[in-house]
Design a protein around this motif. Structure first.
Motif, PDB file in Angstrom:
ATOM      1  N   THR A   1     -44.023 -58.603 -19.302  1.00 41.43           N
ATOM      2  CA  THR A   1     -44.146 -59.776 -18.442  1.00 41.43           C
ATOM      3  C   THR A   1     -44.292 -61.046 -19.264  1.00 41.43           C
TER       4      THR A   1
ATOM      5  N   TRP B   1     -41.103 -63.459 -18.288  1.00 39.62           N
ATOM      6  CA  TRP B   1     -41.352 -64.602 -17.401  1.00 39.62           C
ATOM      7  C   TRP B   1     -40.798 -65.900 -17.986  1.00 39.62           C
TER       8      TRP B   1
ATOM      9  N   GLN C   1     -36.963 -65.900 -17.941  1.00 40.00           N
ATOM     10  CA  GLN C   1     -36.321 -66.188 -16.659  1.00 40.00           C
ATOM     11  C   GLN C   1     -36.129 -67.697 -16.482  1.00 40.00           C
TER      12      GLN C   1
ATOM     13  N   ASN D   1     -42.499 -59.953 -10.205  1.00 34.57           N
ATOM     14  CA  ASN D   1     -43.255 -61.158 -10.524  1.00 34.57           C
ATOM     15  C   ASN D   1     -42.408 -62.395 -10.311  1.00 34.57           C
ATOM     16  N   ILE D   2     -41.113 -62.284 -10.618  1.00 34.33           N
ATOM     17  CA  ILE D   2     -40.221 -63.431 -10.429  1.00 34.33           C
ATOM     18  C   ILE D   2     -39.969 -63.651  -8.941  1.00 34.33           C
TER      19      ILE D   2
ATOM     20  N   PHE E   1     -47.168 -68.131 -14.542  1.00 33.22           N
ATOM     21  CA  PHE E   1     -47.287 -67.267 -15.714  1.00 33.22           C
ATOM     22  C   PHE E   1     -48.586 -66.464 -15.694  1.00 33.22           C
TER      23      PHE E   1
ATOM     24  N   SER F   1     -48.599 -63.852 -13.007  1.00 34.24           N
ATOM     25  CA  SER F   1     -47.729 -62.742 -13.378  1.00 34.24           C
ATOM     26  C   SER F   1     -48.448 -61.778 -14.307  1.00 34.24           C
TER      27      SER F   1
END
Lengths: 196, 235
Positions: A54, A58, A61, A123-124, A130, A133
């Motif tokens: 993650t 994150w 992304q 999470n996205i 952040f 997540s």
């Protein structure tokens, strides 16, 4: 702020437990839960990899979105997770051999654990920032660990009983998993009530 | 004789080596997407498409891919096809796209696809690999349809979204919830064992041979784990 983080953590451990209510990571849940220490090792390894994955995916992304390559999410994430797992294994082997002996053997199995890719993508899609997540990944990992540990206890009991032949092996295991999952359904709504 | 063997490659996926009920691969989508018949059908067809395409491409590349990095290569090929399928579904079947949600990109880590790449496509000719992919994909779809029919008809009193009027008062809602999925799956595994009269290899123990991840894990990882445990016990 702090309260919302606690809610995310608790709900991903208990209410939305990935293994027992979202069906992610079933393969290792059924495969490596036979002995308590193996189950614990796998659970901890998965938690660590989830947190790391993650922490990397994150920000990645954001970059992908900026470059207009959002559709590459699946390919990029799985590659990141696969290489992360490999790197972690090499690093552990080189610097902390004792830990590698305990956890390292579970690492190759984690690449294809759908819970890791699942939590990175979720999470996205859930729109977490952040910190949220990271907390949600920690919760999912701990939830996985909890399910593994609970289930390994149940598994050792199943082995001692006399089960009709067609149900021996995986069939009985799945039915036992169903009961644990049923027990976890009792947590539904508990987190919201606690902080209401 | 030759046609015979081709038929057997295609047909073994349906029952004898059914990926879901006998090989116990792809358990996550099996449990997650079988609450409705149409969702299960969509998932089955999507996985079938990815499986056939990736089997063909991996079989074509089997002499090019170095052995030591084959798993990452397979994963990239599979992820590529999954992205294509994802885009097609999003464009033409937006309802299904929403329904499958995260499980659509997760076809990438579906053990059936990587498992077949490792066990079959990496070692066999293109034609045979395509047939194997088709057979396994059909087996997966049929298994999902069987499970989702049981769960939706008895759990939600409908079939593919169409309500069955006389069953409305006899819904067993437990079946469409998470634990119901596991229960139905367990019972179906036992049923397939009875139908095949136990000739199919039943996963009695979760050693490396019985481990659902065995196809994907580095050879010996599980044995190493077992050995490490024995050592720990001795110490």
């Amino acid at each position: 702020m702090f309260k919302s983080l606690i809610i995310i953590l608790l709900s991903s451990v208990l209410v939305n437990n990935y293994v027992l209510s979202r069906f992610l990571g079933i393969c290792p849940f059924l495969g490596v839960s036979k002995k308590l220490n193996q189950a614990t090792g796998m659970g901890i390894a998965v938690t660590v990899v989830m947190l790391l994955a993650t922490a990397v995916t994150w920000p990645l992304q954001l970059l992908l979105d900026k470059a207009g390559l959002g559709y590459m999410q699946t390919i990029v994430f799985i590659l990141v997770i696969a290489s992360l797992v490999q790197m972690l294994e090499l690093l552990l082997k080189r610097f902390i051999p004792a830990l590698h002996k305990g956890l390292g053997v579970y690492l190759p199995l984690i690449t294809t654990n759908c819970a890791v890719l699942g939590v990175a993508i979720n999470n996205i899609t859930d729109g977490y920032n952040f910190l949220e997540s990271l907390v949600s990944s920690l919760g999912v990992g701990l939830g996985f660990l909890l399910a593994m540990v609970l289930f390994s206890g149940l598994r050792s009991r199943i082995d001692e009983t006399n089960i009709p032949k067609p149900f021996r092996g995986l069939a009985a295991t799945l039915i036992a998993a169903s009961f644990i999952s049923l027990a976890f359904m009792g947590f539904a709504g508990i987190v919201e009530k606690m902080f209401a | 004789m030759k046609r015979n063997s081709n038929w057997s490659i295609l047909l073994k996926g349906l029952l004898k080596e059914n990926p879901v009920f006998v090989l116990i691969l792809g358990t996550c989508p099996t449990l997650a997407t079988t609450t409705t018949v149409d969702g299960a059908f969509g998932m089955g067809i999507a996985a079938l498409a990815v499986l056939v395409c990736s089997n063909i491409l991996i079989s074509l590349l089997r002499k090019v891919i170095p052995d030591s990095v084959r798993i990452p290569c397979y994963i990239v090929v599979i992820a590529g096809f999954v992205t294509i399928v994802q885009m097609i579904v999003q464009a033409f079947l937006p309802g299904l796209y929403v329904k499958l949600g995260v499980y659509l990109p997760l076809i990438t880590v579906n053990c059936i696809i990587l498992g077949r790449a490792e066990m079959f496509a990496g070692k066999n000719s293109v034609g045979k690999s395509a047939l194997d992919g088709l057979g396994m994909g059909l087996g997966f779809t049929v298994a999902l349809l069987a499970m989702s029919t049981i769960r939706e008809v008895f759990g939600a009193a409908s079939f593919a979204g169409i309500a069955i009027p006389f069953m409305e008062n006899y819904k067993i809602e437990f079946l469409v919830k998470a634990p119901g999925g596991m229960l139905v799956y367990g019972c179906l595994i036992a049923l397939v064992y009875v139908i095949t009269k136990g000739r199919a290899p039943l996963k009695k123990s979760f050693s490396c041979a019985g481990c659902p991840n065995a196809a994907n894990c580095q050879t010996g990882a599980c044995e190493a784990a077992a050995e490490a445990e024995i050592e720990k016990g001795d110490a």
